[in-house]
Scaffold this active site. Structure first.
Site, PDB file in Angstrom:
ATOM      1  N   GLU A   1       0.765  -1.275  -0.065  1.00  0.00           N
ATOM      2  CA  GLU A   1      -0.100   0.036   0.084  1.00  0.00           C
ATOM      3  C   GLU A   1       1.002   1.221  -0.177  1.00  0.00           C
ATOM      4  O   GLU A   1       1.808   1.368   0.760  1.00  0.00           O
ATOM      5  CB  GLU A   1      -0.887   0.053   1.126  1.00  0.00           C
ATOM      6  CG  GLU A   1      -0.529  -0.419   2.615  1.00  0.00           C
ATOM      7  CD  GLU A   1      -1.447  -0.395   3.628  1.00  0.00           C
ATOM      8  OE1 GLU A   1      -1.691   0.859   3.806  1.00  0.00           O
ATOM      9  OE2 GLU A   1      -2.018  -1.402   4.320  1.00  0.00           O
TER      10      GLU A   1
ATOM     11  N   LYS B   1      -8.961  -3.975   8.363  1.00  0.00           N
ATOM     12  CA  LYS B   1      -7.419  -3.995   9.079  1.00  0.00           C
ATOM     13  C   LYS B   1      -7.682  -3.812  10.539  1.00  0.00           C
ATOM     14  O   LYS B   1      -8.200  -2.860  10.841  1.00  0.00           O
ATOM     15  CB  LYS B   1      -6.958  -2.710   8.266  1.00  0.00           C
ATOM     16  CG  LYS B   1      -5.842  -2.191   9.279  1.00  0.00           C
ATOM     17  CD  LYS B   1      -5.007  -0.874   8.468  1.00  0.00           C
ATOM     18  CE  LYS B   1      -4.071   0.014   9.162  1.00  0.00           C
ATOM     19  NZ  LYS B   1      -3.336   0.666   8.269  1.00  0.00           N
TER      20      LYS B   1
ATOM     21  N   THR C   1      -3.923   4.706   4.284  1.00  0.00           N
ATOM     22  CA  THR C   1      -4.004   5.945   4.498  1.00  0.00           C
ATOM     23  C   THR C   1      -5.196   6.575   3.976  1.00  0.00           C
ATOM     24  O   THR C   1      -5.188   7.650   4.049  1.00  0.00           O
ATOM     25  CB  THR C   1      -3.080   6.573   5.083  1.00  0.00           C
ATOM     26  OG1 THR C   1      -1.976   5.828   5.346  1.00  0.00           O
ATOM     27  CG2 THR C   1      -3.255   7.608   6.077  1.00  0.00           C
TER      28      THR C   1
HETATM   29  O1  LIG Z   1      -1.082   2.309   8.896  1.00  0.00           O
HETATM   30  C1  LIG Z   1      -0.154   1.330   9.133  1.00  0.00           C
HETATM   31  C2  LIG Z   1       1.015   1.979   9.936  1.00  0.00           C
HETATM   32  O2  LIG Z   1       1.532   3.106   9.652  1.00  0.00           O
HETATM   33  C3  LIG Z   1       1.913   0.645   9.956  1.00  0.00           C
HETATM   34  O3  LIG Z   1       2.629   0.669  11.104  1.00  0.00           O
HETATM   35  P1  LIG Z   1       4.121   0.030  11.751  1.00  0.00           P
HETATM   36  O4  LIG Z   1       4.919   1.134  10.927  1.00  0.00           O
HETATM   37  O5  LIG Z   1       4.080  -0.078  12.879  1.00  0.00           O
HETATM   38  O6  LIG Z   1       3.970  -0.912  10.621  1.00  0.00           O
END
Ligand SMILES: O=C[C@H](O)COP(=O)(O)O
Length: 212
Positions: A40, A129, A69
């Protein structure tokens, strides 16, 4: 194979923040060489539409390119028009779900509670998610799947090479991995990209332990 089946088969979705039109293709190639085939590209990236378009045009089917996002229907439409094959959000927005269903695009909304999970499914989600996963822990997934066995959960937030398989063993169908796998703004030299491929390979090799 449908995009949802591809994600479930590959299990790892790399979350790419802070990429740009110049580095997105080498990032995707490095990940793909390491066996990570779903990504993504997050929507707060400046000119995200052009970054996704560049990625889709130059990488083709080698990598399944989604947008992350995505907070609202307007952003969802922008990334879909740029070629995103699926979208992911940290939050649940039923208007965004309506829009993605209109275009037949897989939408993986962000949820935390059982009620949010159910609301997502009532509004047409096929996968959710679970975010931020690390504050909930792997057992949370097992608990959710008792009363809600049809739920397909991709866990994201704090996923590491050490804890990834535990979430999958408890019933998650996929894991989203950001900072522990790829830091786009720090990639400068050929060696950095080789390291990224090596890190991606370590994650994909780790998945094989699940099958043993
Ligand atoms: O939305 C997803 C997060 O930014 C990913 O989290 P992370 O960096 O802890 O894997």
């Amino acid at each position: 194979m449908s995009i949802i089946e591809e994600i479930k088969k590959n299990k790892i979705v790399a979350v790419i923040r802070k990429s740009n039109e110049e580095n997105i293709v080498p990032i995707l190639k490095a990940l793909s060489d390491g066996g990570v085939k779903s990504v993504e590209i997050t929507a707060e990236t400046p000119n995200v539409g052009r970054v996704i378009e560049t990625a889709v045009n130059q990488i083709g089917e080698e990598v399944h390119i989604g947008a992350g996002t995505v907070l609202d229907p307007e952003t969802a439409r922008t990334v879909i028009m740029a070629g995103a094959k699926f979208i992911v959000s940290p939050t649940l927005n039923t208007e965004t779900l309506k829009l993605t269903n209109r275009y037949g695009i897989l939408n993986i909304p962000g949820v935390m509670t059982p009620s949010e999970i159910l609301t997502a499914y009532e509004n047409g989600a096929q996968m959710v998610k679970v975010f931020p996963a690390d504050v909930l822990g792997p057992t949370y997934i097992k608990n959710i799947l008792g009363p809600l066995p049809h739920v397909q959960a991709m866990v994201t937030g704090g996923i590491t090479i050490e804890n990834m398989n535990e979430y999958l063993a408890k019933g998650s169908v996929a894991v989203g991995i950001g900072s522990n796998l790829v830091n786009a703004s720090k990639l400068k030299t050929k060696e950095d990209y080789r390291d990224l491929t090596e890190r991606a390979s370590q994650y994909t090799r780790k998945l094989t332990e699940l099958e043993r």
